[in-house]
Design a protein around this motif. Structure first.
Motif: not given
Length: 298
Positions: A132-136
């Motif tokens: 999720a952090a990578a996507d953000a």
């Protein structure tokens, strides 16, 4: 009418759907019927305040003495007996990386505790949070950009049966116990692997071209990301520490004193920040501390 003590509930505690006696999982929401519903999470983000305190977990972030702006970000949260933190360090050479760090830290923490609430085990929750952090972070740039916003990432999840850390890049995690402070992570760089093998920070190989270069990060040009994950059960009470390299440089070199492993998380974070600034404050400094109760077998 309430069900007798010890009886198997006939309705799902999470969604209220009817359950058959032989079912372990709810047919409507899929959750384990033996898992109690999670309480609401309490979250705190450095975008709102550079000093965060939720008692069992706390954090502080500072521009340092030599940087014009702070490109670090930190997020902390609690969910019942679970405590978590995420630290991200924006890569200074990439414009817009402060925003990437903020977005990644907030998305990572939200997903980390959401995964715990839905019953994911700690390693799966840690992996989901990093994704999720990578996507953000990736959403703030384009894979075709020459130098899109990017950041590093480290998370910690402390439950009643252990500690789980996940990381991408060179923002580290440490365990502070009665015998001192030890690293839990290995930086994603050639120098990081050398240090993990016991090579001193002043070894000439640490200064070779490319030795400090990041091999993994979060951003539009990072490609698919799977975090490295480490899980352990502490045998004594102590603190899990997450930080940016504004502190880790000094910790790894033995320049600053170890943390008080039985101290209050916010007090410890403030003390370590002060020590990093006194040692030179060459970079942004971010510290998160989570109290962990030991006693489980290692």
């Amino acid at each position: 009418m309430t069900e007798p003590e010890g009886a198997v509930p006939s309705t799902c505690a999470h969604c209220g759907a009817a359950l058959e006696p032989a079912w372990r999982f709810c047919e409507d929401c899929g959750r384990d019927r033996a898992t109690p519903p999670a309480v609401d999470a309490t979250l705190a983000f450095s975008a709102a305040d550079p000093s965060l305190d939720l008692d069992r977990v706390a954090a502080i972030t500072d521009r340092g003495r030599r940087r014009e702006r702070n490109e670090d970000a930190v997020a902390i949260g609690v969910l019942g007996d679970v405590a978590a933190a995420v630290v991200c360090d924006g890569v200074a050479s990439a414009p817009g990386s402060a925003a990437a760090a903020l977005a990644a830290s907030e998305a990572g923490l939200r997903e980390l505790l959401a995964a715990v609430a839905r019953g994911d085990e700690p390693t799966a929750a840690t992996t989901a949070a990093a994704t999720a952090a990578a996507d953000a972070a990736a959403a703030l740039g384009d894979p075709g950009d020459a130098n899109p916003p990017c950041c590093t990432y480290v998370s910690a999840l402390v439950t009643d049966d252990g500690v789980t850390v996940g990381w991408v890049g060179d923002s580290p995690a440490y365990w502070a116990g009665s015998t001192g402070t030890r690293r839990l992570t290995v930086d994603d760089s050639a120098a990081g692997r050398l240090f993990a093998e016991g090579v001193a920070v002043d070894d000439p190989r640490m200064a070779e071209p490319g030795a400090q270069a990041l091999e993994r990060w979060l951003g539009a040009d990072a490609g698919p990301i799977t975090p490295q994950v480490r899980r352990f059960s502490p045998t004594e009470s102590g603190l899990v520490l997450l930080c940016s390299d504004g502190l880790s440089r000094y910790l790894d070199a033995g320049v600053v004193a170890p943390a008080d492993h039985l101290g209050a998380p916010l007090a410890v974070a403030r003390t370590l920040l002060g020590r990093a600034l006194a040692a030179g404050g060459h970079d942004n400094v971010t510290v998160a501390a989570i109290a962990a109760v030991g006693g489980a077998p290692a």
